[in-house]
Scaffold this active site. Structure first.
Site, short mmCIF file in Angstrom:
data_model
loop_
_atom_site.label_atom_id
_atom_site.label_comp_id
_atom_site.label_asym_id
_atom_site.label_seq_id
_atom_site.Cartn_x
_atom_site.Cartn_y
_atom_site.Cartn_z
N TRP A 103 2.23 5.14 5.68
CA TRP A 103 3.43 5.71 5.07
C TRP A 103 3.51 7.20 5.34
O TRP A 103 4.58 7.74 5.63
CB TRP A 103 3.49 5.40 3.58
CG TRP A 103 3.61 3.93 3.30
CD1 TRP A 103 2.72 3.14 2.63
CD2 TRP A 103 4.70 3.06 3.68
NE1 TRP A 103 3.18 1.85 2.58
CE2 TRP A 103 4.38 1.77 3.20
CE3 TRP A 103 5.89 3.25 4.38
CZ2 TRP A 103 5.22 0.67 3.41
CZ3 TRP A 103 6.74 2.16 4.59
CH2 TRP A 103 6.39 0.90 4.10
N ASP A 174 5.24 11.54 -1.91
CA ASP A 174 5.66 10.15 -1.96
C ASP A 174 4.68 9.44 -2.91
O ASP A 174 3.53 9.22 -2.57
CB ASP A 174 5.59 9.53 -0.56
CG ASP A 174 5.85 8.02 -0.56
OD1 ASP A 174 6.16 7.46 -1.63
OD2 ASP A 174 5.74 7.41 0.52
N LYS A 198 7.13 -0.88 -6.95
CA LYS A 198 5.70 -1.13 -7.19
C LYS A 198 5.37 -0.94 -8.67
O LYS A 198 4.91 -1.86 -9.32
CB LYS A 198 4.84 -0.25 -6.29
CG LYS A 198 4.77 -0.84 -4.89
CD LYS A 198 5.03 0.12 -3.78
CE LYS A 198 5.22 -0.61 -2.46
NZ LYS A 198 5.64 0.29 -1.39
C1 LIG Z 1 6.14 0.71 -0.23
C2 LIG Z 1 5.99 2.14 0.15
C3 LIG Z 1 6.98 2.82 0.88
C4 LIG Z 1 8.22 2.13 1.42
O1 LIG Z 1 9.16 1.99 0.45
P1 LIG Z 1 10.60 1.38 0.81
O2 LIG Z 1 11.26 1.41 -0.52
O3 LIG Z 1 10.36 0.01 1.36
O4 LIG Z 1 11.24 2.26 1.80
C5 LIG Z 1 6.80 4.16 1.14
N1 LIG Z 1 5.70 4.80 0.72
C6 LIG Z 1 4.72 4.18 0.03
C7 LIG Z 1 3.53 4.95 -0.40
C8 LIG Z 1 4.84 2.84 -0.27
O5 LIG Z 1 3.87 2.22 -0.95
#
Ligand SMILES: *Cc1c(COP(=O)(O)O)cnc(C)c1O
Length: 361
Positions: A103, A174, A198
């Site tokens: 990511w 993020d 999540k």
């Molecule tokens: C799941 C995830 C993403 C992607 O998220 P989307 O909503 O599918 O774009 C980005 N960063 C992390 C750390 C993730 O766990």
């Protein structure tokens, strides 16, 4: 109805049962309005109350300071990979990225469309098995910001605290897979964002906390790409993901009722401890992450061989332990045990792991 499995899915992931039950009811009719939550106008009284409460509860939960905007956005966390540099990385400027997994490297790739993305640290050569320390980090001379991924969902590593960054740079994070799984000092961040699916809601809505002095873009941008657009309209410039915001708001209420982030963090530590205990109990399992970098929400491990991994997954699924297959880039197993994942599920998996090791070890 079939019984609900213990759902270890990495995302979209398990939601709190009381929230699901309330949502079942509100989908039919919310607040005795005769209309379901997904059917209300985003500008009507009922939804206005929903979004205002979601923001207020978010502020209470995380102690969001008054000079931060709470934004509800779309496009997934992946859209923040470009929205952040589009708004905050000036032409000819540099932003620093801490590369701790897929990511983070995807985020850095998007920044390169707008300026220079300097990879200040990368643990790729080590198979992304740890969080880099200061000695492994080489910042550029004057980055606009430093971006990091607080929890690496795929590899199962997690920052214990925010990285120290050069003066003049703000921290962008993020936090998609560990947001509100522990207390957070929002003031240490300029921009903190997370996809909801999540820890805090369903797919389709992104939460972004943005410090007010960072709202204006550094370049001309289309309306929908500007943080300022969403800040000025209270996330109602266009039709927002109303059901997602509703569900996220209900998750915030649930987290508050559970005792807030400190209490939730304690529970998450206890849950993770059960699984790491089972991994460390003998030689059969191997944790994918270095011990000092282990994630409290994504527990990654392997057995002695891919064939035994496959057996493990098959037998676990037969016992109602679902969603344990590791990401295709890592293999093995991944137990995602976010806020709403019950302790009983961690107990069941730990027991299963002990029995399985005794049988196959
Ligand atoms: C799941 C995830 C993403 C992607 O998220 P989307 O909503 O599918 O774009 C980005 N960063 C992390 C750390 C993730 O766990």
């Amino acid at each position: 109805m079939t019984e609900r499995a213990f759902n270890f899915s990495a995302g979209p992931a398990v939601l709190p049962e009381p929230v699901l039950r309330e949502a079942q009811r509100d989908l039919w009719d919310i607040a005795d309005s005769g209309v379901g939550i997904a059917e209300h106008s985003h500008r009507g009284k009922v939804f206005t109350r929903v979004i205002e409460e979601a923001e207020a509860d978010c502020r209470a939960l995380a102690g969001v300071p008054a000079n931060y905007k709470v934004l509800f956005l779309q496009g997934g966390a992946s859209s923040q990979f470009f929205m952040l540099p589009a708004n905050r990385l000036p032409e000819g400027g540099t932003a620093d990225y801490l590369d701790t997994g897929s990511w983070s490297s995807k985020a850095a790739k998007e920044a390169a469309y707008y300026g220079t993305a300097h990879v200040a640290a990368s643990t790729k050569a080590a198979g992304y098995d740890h969080i880099p320390d200061a000695a492994e980090t080489n910042y550029s001379s004057d980055p606009a910001y430093v971006h990091f991924t607080s929890n690496n969902t795929i590899f199962g590593t997690q920052w214990k605290t925010e990285p120290e960054v050069p003066a003049g740079a703000f921290v962008a994070c993020d936090a998609s897979s560990d947001i509100f799984s522990r207390p957070v000092d929002v003031e240490r961040y300029g921009i903190l964002y997370a996809g909801a699916q999540k820890n805090i809601g369903p797919a389709g809505v992104v939460l972004a906390l943005v410090r007010e002095d960072l709202l204006e873009p550094v370049r001309e941008l289309p309306t929908m790409q500007r943080y300022a657009t969403f800040a000025e309209s209270d996330s109602l410039y266009n039709t927002p993901p109303t059901f997602g915001i509703y569900l996220m708001g209900r998750v915030f209420k649930w987290l508050l009722a559970e005792g807030g982030l400190a209490a939730v963090a304690k529970r998450n530590e206890d849950k993770a401890g059960l699984l790491y205990g089972a991994i460390d109990a003998g030689e059969f399992y191997r944790g994918a992450a270095r011990a000092d970098s282990r994630s409290l929400v994504n527990v990654t491990f392997t057995t002695p061989s891919p064939e035994i991994d496959a057996r493990f997954l098959e037998e676990a699924a037969a016992q109602g332990l679902a969603g344990l297959k590791g990401h295709r880039s890592v293999g093995g197993m991944r137990a995602s045990i976010y806020n709403a994942f019950p302790r009983a599920g961690c107990e069941a998996l730990a027991r299963f792991m002990t029995d399985f090791a005794a049988k196959h070890g």
